[in-house]
Design a protein around this motif. Structure first.
Motif, mmCIF file in Angstrom:
data_model
loop_
_atom_site.group_PDB
_atom_site.id
_atom_site.type_symbol
_atom_site.label_atom_id
_atom_site.label_comp_id
_atom_site.label_asym_id
_atom_site.label_seq_id
_atom_site.Cartn_x
_atom_site.Cartn_y
_atom_site.Cartn_z
ATOM 1 N N ARG A 122 52.457 137.477 110.827
ATOM 2 C CA ARG A 122 51.743 137.776 109.824
ATOM 3 C C ARG A 122 51.575 136.333 109.096
ATOM 4 N NH1 ARG A 122 54.353 141.423 106.378
ATOM 5 N NH2 ARG A 122 54.688 142.460 108.222
ATOM 6 N N TYR A 123 52.527 135.563 108.915
ATOM 7 C CA TYR A 123 52.371 134.387 107.951
ATOM 8 C C TYR A 123 51.384 133.479 108.974
ATOM 9 C CZ TYR A 123 54.310 130.649 104.914
ATOM 10 O OH TYR A 123 54.540 129.647 104.208
ATOM 11 N N LEU B 154 57.733 125.550 107.538
ATOM 12 C CA LEU B 154 57.181 125.280 106.156
ATOM 13 C C LEU B 154 56.311 124.088 106.178
ATOM 14 C CD1 LEU B 154 59.574 127.038 103.533
ATOM 15 C CD2 LEU B 154 57.284 127.806 104.282
ATOM 16 N N GLU B 155 57.065 123.038 106.490
ATOM 17 C CA GLU B 155 56.573 121.532 106.473
ATOM 18 C C GLU B 155 55.162 121.685 107.125
ATOM 19 O OE1 GLU B 155 57.702 118.916 105.375
ATOM 20 O OE2 GLU B 155 59.772 119.262 104.684
ATOM 21 N N GLN C 146 59.837 141.011 102.074
ATOM 22 C CA GLN C 146 60.791 140.119 102.872
ATOM 23 C C GLN C 146 61.128 138.956 102.224
ATOM 24 O OE1 GLN C 146 61.874 140.106 106.673
ATOM 25 N NE2 GLN C 146 62.166 141.961 105.489
ATOM 26 N N GLY C 147 62.295 138.314 102.298
ATOM 27 C CA GLY C 147 62.945 137.300 101.822
ATOM 28 C C GLY C 147 62.280 136.226 102.281
ATOM 29 N N THR C 148 62.450 134.927 101.617
ATOM 30 C CA THR C 148 61.793 133.758 102.222
ATOM 31 C C THR C 148 62.667 133.240 103.189
ATOM 32 O OG1 THR C 148 63.390 132.549 100.632
ATOM 33 C CG2 THR C 148 61.405 133.144 99.507
ATOM 34 N N LYS C 149 64.028 133.696 103.577
ATOM 35 C CA LYS C 149 64.625 132.981 104.674
ATOM 36 C C LYS C 149 64.140 133.206 106.093
ATOM 37 C CE LYS C 149 67.815 133.300 100.985
ATOM 38 N NZ LYS C 149 67.230 133.920 100.141
ATOM 39 N N GLU D 69 43.106 121.243 101.926
ATOM 40 C CA GLU D 69 42.403 121.134 100.503
ATOM 41 C C GLU D 69 41.604 119.905 100.337
ATOM 42 O OE1 GLU D 69 44.950 122.156 96.618
ATOM 43 O OE2 GLU D 69 45.068 119.808 96.907
ATOM 44 N N ASN E 161 47.899 123.008 104.865
ATOM 45 C CA ASN E 161 47.123 123.211 103.462
ATOM 46 C C ASN E 161 46.615 122.179 102.653
ATOM 47 O OD1 ASN E 161 47.280 126.095 102.702
ATOM 48 N ND2 ASN E 161 49.431 126.022 102.888
ATOM 49 N N MET E 162 47.378 120.992 102.789
ATOM 50 C CA MET E 162 46.826 119.815 102.187
ATOM 51 C C MET E 162 45.805 119.321 102.618
ATOM 52 S SD MET E 162 48.865 118.361 99.760
ATOM 53 C CE MET E 162 49.228 116.806 99.553
ATOM 54 N N VAL F 33 53.151 124.104 107.505
ATOM 55 C CA VAL F 33 52.388 124.840 106.565
ATOM 56 C C VAL F 33 51.600 123.943 105.735
ATOM 57 C CG1 VAL F 33 52.033 127.027 105.379
ATOM 58 C CG2 VAL F 33 53.101 126.904 107.510
ATOM 59 N N PHE F 34 52.733 123.400 104.750
ATOM 60 C CA PHE F 34 52.402 122.623 103.825
ATOM 61 C C PHE F 34 51.491 121.576 104.084
ATOM 62 C CE2 PHE F 34 53.124 119.561 100.488
ATOM 63 C CZ PHE F 34 53.319 120.362 99.399
ATOM 64 N N VAL G 18 61.436 132.390 106.958
ATOM 65 C CA VAL G 18 60.564 131.266 107.431
ATOM 66 C C VAL G 18 61.432 130.186 107.552
ATOM 67 C CG1 VAL G 18 58.717 129.915 106.844
ATOM 68 C CG2 VAL G 18 58.672 132.244 105.967
ATOM 69 N N ASN H 248 47.760 134.588 108.975
ATOM 70 C CA ASN H 248 46.835 134.293 107.796
ATOM 71 C C ASN H 248 46.602 132.922 107.505
ATOM 72 O OD1 ASN H 248 47.218 137.061 106.965
ATOM 73 N ND2 ASN H 248 49.136 136.433 105.507
#
Lengths: 137, 206
Positions: free
Chosen positions: B189-190, B120-121, B110-113, B131, B127-128, B123-124, B115, B193
């Motif tokens: 799915r995204y 994405l913000e 699947q393409g990135t489009k 970490e 993730n920060m 998700v980022f 999301v 996960n």
């Protein structure tokens, strides 16, 4: 499957990790992600508005080794290039340089998308600023 | 789909067994057809389970030890199809993916489009925080837990939307609906996960 030496090098010693000030009008930010593997990649460029040359580039990627290596290499390639030259960077250059196997090609595409998104953001900001300047005159 | 006539008595039949001579037939490679069900996205999982037990008994290879080699082979194939089919069909996400595949959708790349940027913000940021937590910063725990709840809520919301689209497709069989389902499954799915990842990190750093 083993990673190539170059991927390992970028993975273990990623170049230009970090972030630039998102609100700076000379900074363009690109954020992309791949739903199938859950990767997310942020790539930023700082452009000198007089010369149009990219003076700094930073990235932060959450994902596999190839995604990290692709974006790390991308930031290295970006520095010193003009905005137009940067737009011409193709994912195949990343694939060749890092010897990515076919299953990891999508990581390099993600990096190319991130470059394009960052530059699009920079251009958007510049256009907005010019519009404000034009209005003030 | 038209079934070929019975291999043993050459008469027409429908189902797994010939209605005339009771011979077990070569199973059609389709989970719905093994269960004798229409291809529907909304499905009563309890009824599916009951059917699974019933057919498991009927098709069990032990019942065919004195039958012809062909029927022994068919009972093995049918049993294995039944088991795989039960695993897939009882799970709404896997069931939808299966139907999409059967309806000719490519569900792999699947393409990135697909999301949305604001996701994405998030998700980022998540993730920060993850970490930081991995590196032992306990202050990040609050942010991680908050994010986990937010993403879990998003997943629940997607599940509700999926349920509605399932019914819609069952009624109208429109391709556009399947397209929407496919997009939602990707997002799911995204997010799924992420939730799993957060739960792993949270347990490890406890």
């Amino acid at each position: 499957m083993a990673y190539s030496q170059k991927v390992l090098d970028h993975y273990n010693n990623p170049r230009n990790v970090g972030s630039l000030d998102k609100s700076d009008p000379n900074v363009g930010t690109g954020m992309v992600g791949a739903p199938e593997c859950g990767d997310v990649m942020k790539l930023q460029v700082k452009v000198n508005p007089q010369t149009g040359i990219i003076e700094d580039a930073k990235f932060k990627t959450f994902g596999c080794g190839s995604a990290i290596a692709s974006s790390s290499l991308a930031t290295e390639m970006l520095k010193g290039k003009t905005v137009e030259e940067a737009l011409a960077i193709k994912n195949t250059e990343l694939v060749n340089e890092l010897s990515l196997p076919p299953v990891k090609v999508h990581c390099s595409i993600l990096a190319e998308d991130a470059i394009k998104a960052a530059i699009a953001d920079y251009k958007r900001k510049q256009a907005a600023r010019e519009a404000v300047v034009a209005q003030a005159q | 789909m038209e079934q070929p006539p019975c291999w043993q008595c050459n008469k027409k039949y429908t189902g797994l067994f010939c209605a005339h001579c009771n011979a077990l037939q070569c199973p059609v490679d389709d989970y719905y057809s093994v269960f004798g069900m229409e291809r529907k996205l909304s499905l009563d999982v309890q009824a599916l389970q009951a059917k699974f037990y019933e057919l498991s008994r009927l098709l069990h290879p032990d019942r065919f030890t004195r039958r012809s080699p062909l029927e022994r082979q068919y009972s093995l194939e049918a049993s294995s199809l039944l088991n795989k089919g039960y695993r897939v069909l009882r799970n709404p996400v896997q069931r939808a993916e299966y139907v999409l595949k059967k309806e000719g959708f490519d569900i792999g790349e699947q393409g990135t489009k697909d999301v949305p940027p604001e996701l994405l913000e998030e998700v980022f940021e998540l993730n920060m925080a993850l970490e930081e937590l991995k590196m032992g910063d306990q202050q990040a725990r609050g942010a991680v837990e908050e994010a986990r709840q937010r993403f879990a809520a998003m997943r629940d919301e997607i599940d509700r939307e999926l349920e509605q689209l399932f019914q819609q497709w069952d009624e109208k069989h429109e391709r556009a609906t399947l397209q929407q389902i496919r997009g939602l499954l990707n997002r799911r799915r995204y997010i799924h996960n992420l939730v799993t990842e957060v739960e792993n990190v949270a347990t490890l750093s406890n």
